[in-house]
Design an enzyme around this catalytic site. Structure first.
Site, PDB file in Angstrom:
ATOM      1  N   GLY A  32      28.103  28.454 -16.994  1.00  0.00           N
ATOM      2  CA  GLY A  32      27.936  27.594 -18.052  1.00  0.00           C
ATOM      3  C   GLY A  32      28.378  25.949 -17.591  1.00  0.00           C
ATOM      4  O   GLY A  32      29.208  26.057 -16.462  1.00  0.00           O
ATOM      5  N   LEU A  33      28.062  25.060 -18.442  1.00  0.00           N
ATOM      6  CA  LEU A  33      28.692  23.682 -18.049  1.00  0.00           C
ATOM      7  C   LEU A  33      30.052  23.584 -17.976  1.00  0.00           C
ATOM      8  O   LEU A  33      30.730  24.502 -18.475  1.00  0.00           O
ATOM      9  CB  LEU A  33      27.969  22.570 -18.887  1.00  0.00           C
ATOM     10  CG  LEU A  33      26.530  22.591 -19.063  1.00  0.00           C
ATOM     11  CD1 LEU A  33      26.062  21.748 -20.296  1.00  0.00           C
ATOM     12  CD2 LEU A  33      25.963  21.669 -17.647  1.00  0.00           C
ATOM     13  N   SER A  34      30.642  22.670 -17.250  1.00  0.00           N
ATOM     14  CA  SER A  34      31.947  22.127 -17.266  1.00  0.00           C
ATOM     15  C   SER A  34      32.377  21.933 -18.655  1.00  0.00           C
ATOM     16  O   SER A  34      31.619  21.104 -19.199  1.00  0.00           O
ATOM     17  CB  SER A  34      32.397  21.011 -16.386  1.00  0.00           C
ATOM     18  OG  SER A  34      33.570  20.472 -16.569  1.00  0.00           O
ATOM     19  N   GLY A  35      33.531  22.548 -19.036  1.00  0.00           N
ATOM     20  CA  GLY A  35      33.724  22.287 -20.416  1.00  0.00           C
ATOM     21  C   GLY A  35      33.406  23.027 -21.645  1.00  0.00           C
ATOM     22  O   GLY A  35      33.501  23.103 -22.697  1.00  0.00           O
ATOM     23  N   SER A  36      32.412  24.160 -21.027  1.00  0.00           N
ATOM     24  CA  SER A  36      31.794  24.809 -22.100  1.00  0.00           C
ATOM     25  C   SER A  36      32.769  26.010 -22.790  1.00  0.00           C
ATOM     26  O   SER A  36      32.412  26.580 -23.557  1.00  0.00           O
ATOM     27  CB  SER A  36      30.439  25.512 -21.511  1.00  0.00           C
ATOM     28  OG  SER A  36      31.184  26.415 -20.226  1.00  0.00           O
ATOM     29  N   GLY A  37      33.874  26.259 -21.829  1.00  0.00           N
ATOM     30  CA  GLY A  37      34.618  27.181 -22.391  1.00  0.00           C
ATOM     31  C   GLY A  37      34.779  28.556 -21.682  1.00  0.00           C
ATOM     32  O   GLY A  37      35.166  29.525 -22.066  1.00  0.00           O
ATOM     33  N   LYS A  38      34.038  28.628 -20.399  1.00  0.00           N
ATOM     34  CA  LYS A  38      34.231  29.796 -19.514  1.00  0.00           C
ATOM     35  C   LYS A  38      35.600  30.343 -19.059  1.00  0.00           C
ATOM     36  O   LYS A  38      35.765  31.422 -19.537  1.00  0.00           O
ATOM     37  CB  LYS A  38      33.426  29.336 -18.151  1.00  0.00           C
ATOM     38  CG  LYS A  38      32.159  28.871 -18.226  1.00  0.00           C
ATOM     39  CD  LYS A  38      31.275  28.633 -16.866  1.00  0.00           C
ATOM     40  CE  LYS A  38      32.337  27.463 -16.123  1.00  0.00           C
ATOM     41  NZ  LYS A  38      31.995  26.255 -16.747  1.00  0.00           N
ATOM     42  N   THR A  39      36.552  29.341 -18.656  1.00  0.00           N
ATOM     43  CA  THR A  39      37.846  29.949 -18.385  1.00  0.00           C
ATOM     44  C   THR A  39      38.510  30.340 -19.548  1.00  0.00           C
ATOM     45  O   THR A  39      39.124  31.321 -19.289  1.00  0.00           O
ATOM     46  CB  THR A  39      38.439  28.790 -17.652  1.00  0.00           C
ATOM     47  OG1 THR A  39      37.814  28.485 -16.407  1.00  0.00           O
ATOM     48  CG2 THR A  39      40.155  29.360 -17.221  1.00  0.00           C
ATOM     49  N   SER A  73      28.209  27.482 -11.434  1.00  0.00           N
ATOM     50  CA  SER A  73      27.147  28.286 -10.691  1.00  0.00           C
ATOM     51  C   SER A  73      25.574  28.004 -11.286  1.00  0.00           C
ATOM     52  O   SER A  73      25.078  28.817 -12.335  1.00  0.00           O
ATOM     53  CB  SER A  73      27.308  30.094 -10.737  1.00  0.00           C
ATOM     54  OG  SER A  73      27.562  30.400 -11.793  1.00  0.00           O
TER      55      SER A  73
END
Length: 204
Positions: free
Chosen positions: A33-40, A107
């Protein structure tokens, strides 16, 4: 393969023996997902929930990997592909030890994710698409990266000057505009737990 390289995989305990020991199935849960999407954030909450259920996990995160094993790579298309290739190879090594990998990487292209899937194996690659709209990610901008990208201070920034291709058929799609992230993780667990649950009958 180089003629001077001799692998030792046939001399070490195999994946099944380690899965029996850990009482879980090794898998790779791949957040994209995009940067800032909440993945981490989602990956960390998922790890907490799995740990409480006695599952042994390891998180691999973009910033941590880039500061270590991949610190010699930049953000050209070639280096981004190499970044994902190395991550996938490391993930596979962990997975073959029976560990559940939780990977959080932008990715951004289907080519990158297909490479990771090919290395890890289709049945072991659980792709989670964190489908947070660009405008929401840009509003959050926890690291100030979007602001810099808009000013041209960061080149090849996904979502601004570099594309993000949505996955075709992710294992899970997450709408991370929901404020209740714990509920989001509980919904994810309903699909993930059957994939990692150890079934001793299946190995007999």
């Amino acid at each position: 393969m180089d003629n001077h390289i001799y692998t030792t995989f046939d001399k070490i305990k195999d994946r099944q023996a380690k899965e029996i020991y850990l009482k879980q199935k090794g898998k790779v849960i791949w957040f994209t997902g995009l940067s800032g999407s909440g993945k981490t954030t989602l990956a960390s909450l998922l790890e907490e929930q799995l740990f409480e259920l006695n599952y042994f996990c390891q998180i691999l995160d973009g910033d941590n990997v880039r500061s270590g094993i991949n610190k010699n790579l930049i953000f050209t298309e070639e280096d981004r592909l190499e970044n994902i290739r190395r991550i996938a190879e490391v993930s596979k090594l962990f997975m073959n030890c029976g560990i559940i990998l939780i990977c959080a990487f932008i990715s951004p292209t289907n080519k990158m994710r297909s490479l990771a899937r090919e290395i890890i194996g289709d049945e072991d690659f659980l792709e989670v698409f964190v489908n947070t709209p660009l405008e929401v990610c840009e509003q959050r901008d926890p690291k100030g990266l979007y602001k810099k990208a808009r000013k041209g201070e960061i080149k090849n920034f996904t979502g601004i000057s570099s594309p993000f291709e949505q996955p075709d058929k992710p294992f899970i799609t997450v709408d991370n505009t929901n404020a209740n992230m714990e509920e989001t993780v509980r919904e994810m667990l309903k699909k993930i737990l059957p994939e990692i649950k150890f079934d001793p009958i299946s190995i007999l």
